[in-house]
Structures are given as C-alpha cells and as structure tokens.
Design an enzyme around this catalytic site. Structure first.
Site, short mmCIF file in Angstrom:
data_model
loop_
_atom_site.label_atom_id
_atom_site.label_comp_id
_atom_site.label_asym_id
_atom_site.label_seq_id
_atom_site.Cartn_x
_atom_site.Cartn_y
_atom_site.Cartn_z
N ASP A 19 7.39 -3.66 -3.25
CA ASP A 19 6.54 -2.46 -3.29
C ASP A 19 7.14 -1.21 -3.94
O ASP A 19 6.88 -0.09 -3.48
CB ASP A 19 6.10 -2.10 -1.87
CG ASP A 19 5.41 -3.24 -1.14
OD1 ASP A 19 5.14 -4.29 -1.75
OD2 ASP A 19 5.16 -3.09 0.07
N LYS B 37 -1.09 -6.92 -1.74
CA LYS B 37 -1.16 -7.18 -0.31
C LYS B 37 -1.61 -5.94 0.44
O LYS B 37 -1.51 -4.82 -0.05
CB LYS B 37 0.22 -7.64 0.21
CG LYS B 37 1.32 -6.57 0.14
CD LYS B 37 2.64 -7.12 0.62
CE LYS B 37 3.77 -6.10 0.56
NZ LYS B 37 3.64 -5.01 1.54
N CYS C 116 7.73 -1.96 5.29
CA CYS C 116 7.52 -3.23 4.61
C CYS C 116 8.79 -4.06 4.45
O CYS C 116 8.78 -5.28 4.65
CB CYS C 116 6.88 -2.98 3.24
SG CYS C 116 5.24 -2.21 3.36
#
Length: 208
Positions: free
Chosen positions: A24, A93, A126
């Site tokens: 990410d 996602k 995350c």
C-alpha cells in the site's frame, strides 16, 4: 530442504525461499507518512533487487479509487508498468491485511517460498495485520524497517515492537540484501552492491 528448514528457524534469508510483499505505498498516502522519502527510496532499492535475485513481488493497494495507485518512484526509472509485466499488477483491497483470498492464493502458488520480506504502510494497520496473518499461517516474516512507516512516529515505533514480540524479524534493506547474497562471489553481487551504494548516497531520514 534441511537447509531451508534450518534457515527458517533462525531467520536467514535465501532467495529461492523468499517472496517479497509491498504493502500500500500509494500516492495519497505519500505526503502524510513519516519519513516518506526514505520509504519510497528504499522501496525502489528492494523492488529493483527483486529482479536481480529472482524473487517474486506481490503488491497491494488499499482502495485505490480513493487512495490512488502505487507510487511509481518505488520502481526503477519510475517504470511501474515494466515491473507489473514481470510480477503482476497490484491487487486492490479493502481488507486491511494484504492477505486477501487472491493474494493468499498467489503466495501459496510459490510452494517452496515460506519466507516473506515485507514492507510498506501503514506499519500499525495494514503491515502489522499482514505480518500477523502470515505468522499465523506458518510463514517466516522479515520486516524491512527502513521501508515501513505510519503517519506518526509513535504508531510506527509501537507497531515495530508489537510485530517483533510476535516473532517478526526486524531488518534493514541493506542487511536483508547482503544476507540474500551470502557471499561476494554471488553472480549478482556487483549489481546489488552498486544499488546499495547509490541508495546510501540518498538522505536517510531515520538517521536524523
């Protein structure tokens, strides 16, 4: 096989047993992340090394419609498309962990690769949840700390402690790459060393 099992028990990195996960590092997050310049520069070092050491790299993007694509500066010459052609496009996602069904299936397809070199953002959300999911399913996890951060220094520090206490190996990009090489006789030693030297010339905000 015995060598790989021993390496996992003590946290050694072997290219043929290792997959790389980039979590990410996206455009919208870039100006918000603590020491983001170092994170992006180190990500570029690691993705460039992936190809030279024949390690697959899986990339995710958290809700890219809102947070944008992966920062192109994370790749050699800013050429994300060339990297994706070799390793596959990023997986979008909404789950915080990278371990969506699609990523899990992809990672499991690398049957002999039971070690993961993980980095990205944010460390306390995350990345941490990814690391714990990987540990829970039997992977060894090496976290590249100079390519991992959060919006705040405090969240990053606590996340690193949390992951280490759960069994994640904390490492730096240089340490990881030289462990993967093992020897100056490695056929790609000169290429990797050149990358490391060039990276070392860039400001490292964590040393400030």
């Amino acid at each position: 096989m015995a060598t790989m099992q021993a390496a996992r028990k003590i946290g050694k990195l072997i290219p043929s047993n290792t997959s790389v996960l980039l979590c990410d590092i996206q455009d919208r997050f870039r100006p918000l992340i603590y020491n983001s310049s170092t994170i992006v520069n180190t990500a570029k070092l690691l993705t460039t090394a992936c190809d030279k050491l024949d390690m697959p790299c899986i990339i995710t993007e958290q809700y890219p419609k809102a947070f944008g694509p992966t920062v192109t500066d994370c790749f050699e010459n800013g050429d994300a498309d060339a990297f994706y052609a070799q390793h596959g496009a990023p997986y979008p996602k909404k789950l915080f962990s990278m371990m969506t069904p699609e990523v899990t299936e992809k990672l499991q397809s690398f049957e002999q690769r039971k070690t993961v070199l993980l980095f990205g953002i944010e460390a306390h959300v995350c990345v941490q949840q990814t690391a714990l999911d990987l540990l829970e399913t039997g992977y060894d996890v090496h976290l590249v700390v100079d390519a991992t951060s959060s919006q705040t220094k405090y969240d990053r520090e606590i996340a690193l402690q949390r992951m280490a206490s759960s069994g994640v190996y904390l490492t730096t990009a240089q340490s990881a790459l030289f462990m993967l090489l093992q020897s100056a006789e490695h056929p790609n030693f000169k290429e990797i060393s050149k990358l490391v030297v060039e990276h070392s010339k860039l400001p490292n905000e964590f040393n400030a």
